[in-house]
Design a protein around this motif. Structure first.
Motif, short mmCIF file in Angstrom:
data_model
loop_
_atom_site.label_atom_id
_atom_site.label_comp_id
_atom_site.label_asym_id
_atom_site.label_seq_id
_atom_site.Cartn_x
_atom_site.Cartn_y
_atom_site.Cartn_z
N ALA A 42 0.84 -1.20 0.00
CA ALA A 42 0.00 0.00 0.00
C ALA A 42 0.87 1.25 0.00
O ALA A 42 1.84 1.35 0.76
CB ALA A 42 -0.90 0.01 1.23
N LEU A 69 0.77 0.16 -9.47
CA LEU A 69 -0.68 0.30 -9.54
C LEU A 69 -1.03 1.70 -10.04
O LEU A 69 -0.24 2.64 -9.85
CB LEU A 69 -1.31 0.12 -8.16
CG LEU A 69 -1.50 -1.30 -7.63
CD1 LEU A 69 -1.93 -1.23 -6.16
CD2 LEU A 69 -2.54 -2.06 -8.45
N HIS A 72 0.10 5.15 -8.35
CA HIS A 72 1.33 4.85 -7.60
C HIS A 72 2.55 4.98 -8.51
O HIS A 72 2.46 4.71 -9.71
CB HIS A 72 1.30 3.43 -7.06
CG HIS A 72 0.20 3.16 -6.07
ND1 HIS A 72 -1.12 3.11 -6.44
CD2 HIS A 72 0.24 2.93 -4.74
CE1 HIS A 72 -1.86 2.86 -5.36
NE2 HIS A 72 -1.07 2.76 -4.31
N ARG A 88 -10.04 5.25 -3.29
CA ARG A 88 -10.26 4.08 -2.44
C ARG A 88 -10.07 2.82 -3.26
O ARG A 88 -10.75 2.64 -4.28
CB ARG A 88 -11.70 4.07 -1.94
CG ARG A 88 -11.90 4.64 -0.58
CD ARG A 88 -13.33 4.38 -0.16
NE ARG A 88 -13.55 4.84 1.19
CZ ARG A 88 -14.70 4.70 1.84
NH1 ARG A 88 -15.71 4.10 1.24
NH2 ARG A 88 -14.82 5.14 3.07
N LEU A 89 -9.23 1.93 -2.83
CA LEU A 89 -9.02 0.67 -3.52
C LEU A 89 -10.00 -0.37 -2.96
O LEU A 89 -10.10 -0.54 -1.74
CB LEU A 89 -7.58 0.20 -3.29
CG LEU A 89 -7.14 -1.06 -4.06
CD1 LEU A 89 -7.10 -0.81 -5.56
CD2 LEU A 89 -5.77 -1.55 -3.57
N TYR A 94 -9.08 -4.03 -7.47
CA TYR A 94 -7.70 -4.49 -7.36
C TYR A 94 -7.51 -5.79 -8.16
O TYR A 94 -6.58 -5.92 -8.97
CB TYR A 94 -7.37 -4.70 -5.88
CG TYR A 94 -5.91 -4.85 -5.52
CD1 TYR A 94 -4.90 -4.77 -6.47
CD2 TYR A 94 -5.55 -5.05 -4.19
CE1 TYR A 94 -3.57 -4.91 -6.10
CE2 TYR A 94 -4.22 -5.19 -3.81
CZ TYR A 94 -3.24 -5.13 -4.77
OH TYR A 94 -1.92 -5.27 -4.40
N ILE A 117 -0.95 -5.47 1.08
CA ILE A 117 -2.20 -5.49 0.31
C ILE A 117 -2.04 -6.47 -0.85
O ILE A 117 -3.00 -7.15 -1.24
CB ILE A 117 -2.62 -4.10 -0.23
CG1 ILE A 117 -1.56 -3.47 -1.13
CG2 ILE A 117 -3.02 -3.18 0.90
CD1 ILE A 117 -2.09 -2.29 -1.96
N ASP A 199 -5.46 2.84 -0.16
CA ASP A 199 -5.10 1.42 -0.28
C ASP A 199 -5.49 0.67 1.00
O ASP A 199 -5.88 -0.50 0.94
CB ASP A 199 -3.59 1.27 -0.49
CG ASP A 199 -3.14 1.65 -1.89
OD1 ASP A 199 -4.00 1.73 -2.79
OD2 ASP A 199 -1.92 1.87 -2.08
N TYR A 203 -7.19 -2.96 2.58
CA TYR A 203 -6.45 -3.80 3.55
C TYR A 203 -7.23 -4.01 4.84
O TYR A 203 -7.24 -5.10 5.41
CB TYR A 203 -5.12 -3.10 3.84
CG TYR A 203 -4.10 -3.91 4.61
CD1 TYR A 203 -3.70 -5.17 4.19
CD2 TYR A 203 -3.49 -3.37 5.74
CE1 TYR A 203 -2.74 -5.87 4.88
CE2 TYR A 203 -2.52 -4.06 6.43
CZ TYR A 203 -2.14 -5.32 6.00
OH TYR A 203 -1.18 -6.02 6.69
#
Lengths: 286, 119
Positions: A42, A69, A72, A88-89, A94, A117, A199, A203
């Motif tokens: 994350a 990702l 990122h 928000r992941l 994902y 994650i 992320d 998680y």
């Protein structure tokens, strides 16, 4: 002074549609053979896998691929990102991103290896896509982590984003050299505003898979778990509990190592990873 | 041992630089004992030992003497090696206005960690 050298790692940008939108992703790779798709933690990026991407013993038999990702590292967010209130992941997004990248690269039965994650999503992949992946390796992998601090501190204008690195600094084990410890933290200092926090939604909230671990079929998709002893985010107990819930899963606890094995103690981690990869390779030949 | 905090922190130029915008007073509780630590521009300006009558502080760090003892040992075992590890396992409570603590988390990890190896 030592001579300048190029590493065997090649980085390129991949244009593809993900989650219904055009994306530009940064992808690094090295080696040839069985595809090994690496997923970062994350709020960080693919630089965490620099040692795996440089290990001659692995590159001989594996095509190691690591991508950032969306949002990122050197991967951009999709256009229109500034209109989104909060990144928000989710579990679904994902998994769709990882499968989308594997499809775009035409990877045949890749081994998916992820940390934190990434270690959680590979469990989702083994469950939901057991025939798409040849095996999964979960680093710092557990079914769930309950929040233990107020995550609002990770994204507010009156606290510098450096706090993300300060929060995770203790997750690094005592075996880490100063150089690798601070390289690992630098990646966190470079994360975009709110991305680490977004992320962690996956998680700590959305990605809880505890109730479904028993359904993972390791005959179709073998599961290997490696966890550092000093991790208090995903603890060794969390990993051992996950392994006990997944029939046929293997788990190894790595002494002296924390939450970022491949980045904080690359050499120590490789001694644990190479036997797992060798086993995957042997089983794949059958 | 807590009294050595001032020389440990103030003698570490890099740590003082990291905390150069910190102006606060926090309560450090070690089991039954407590200290008020006043920080000015990243330097420990004053350490007062309790007991206190009507103490004023911005945030408080409270843990048992055993937990701090492990944290300050030369090679803390897993779970005792970082302030957030102590928080995770409910051995350390952080109370009050946490803004200076969180906004300067590297600094405060450095301040409390500076006593390491003395326990």
């Amino acid at each position: 002074m030592s001579a300048a050298v190029f590493e065997p790692v090649v980085g390129r940008y991949l244009r593809l549609d993900l989650l219904g939108k055009p994306h530009r992703l940064y992808v690094e790779e090295a080696g040839q053979g069985i595809p090994l798709l690496c997923l970062h933690t994350a709020g960080s990026d693919s630089r965490q896998y620099r040692a795996v991407l440089n290990d001659p013993a692995i590159l001989k038999d594996f095509r190691v691929i690591a991508f950032d990702l969306p949002w990122h590292g050197k991967s951009s967010p999709p256009s229109g990102w500034h209109e989104i209130e909060e990144y928000r992941l989710t579990s679904r997004d994902y998994a769709d991103i990882v499968v989308g990248v594997a499809d775009a690269l035409g990877l045949d039965q890749p081994v998916a290896m992820g940390c934190s994650i990434g270690g959680r999503i590979v469990l989702h992949l083994a469950l939901e896509h057991p025939d798409r992946f040849g095996a999964v390796i979960g680093l710092q992998s557990g079914g769930h982590v309950a929040p233990y601090y107020d995550m609002q501190w990770l994204h507010r204008p009156d606290v510098h984003g450096e706090v993300s690195a300060a929060v995770v600094s203790g997750l690094i084990g005592p075996n880490a050299s100063d150089a690798d410890r601070w390289e690992t933290l630098w990646h966190y200092m470079q994360g975009g505003p709110g991305i680490f926090k977004g992320d962690l939604y996956f998680y700590k909230v959305d990605g809880d898979i505890r109730g479904r671990l028993r359904e993972i079929d390791t005959q179709r998709c073998p599961v290997h778990l490696l966890t550092g002893e000093y991790d208090y985010s995903c603890t060794p107990e969390d990993t051992l509990a996950a392994a006990a819930s997944i029939p046929g899963a293997n788990a190894v606890i790595m002494p002296g190592i924390g939450h970022f094995p491949m980045s904080e103690d690359p050499e120590g981690f490789l001694t644990h990873l190479r036997p797992v990869l060798e086993r995957i390779r042997a089983e794949r030949r059958r | 041992m807590i009294e050595t905090l001032a020389e440990r922190v103030n003698g570490d130029a890099r740590l003082v630089h990291r905390g150069r915008f910190v102006e606060t007073t926090f309560l450090l509780e070690v089991g039954d004992e407590a200290w008020l630590v006043r920080i000015e521009e990243g330097r420990i300006a004053e350490i007062r030992r309790g007991p206190f009558v009507m103490p004023r502080w911005t945030f408080a760090l409270r843990a048992s003497a055993e937990a701090w003892g492990q944290f300050w040992s030369a090679s803390p075992p897993p779970g005792f090696h970082d302030l957030f590890a102590l928080i995770r396992f409910k051995r350390l409570s952080v109370e009050g206005d946490m803004h200076p603590f969180m906004a300067n988390l590297f600094y405060f990890k450095g301040v409390l960690g500076s006593l390491r190896g003395q326990a």
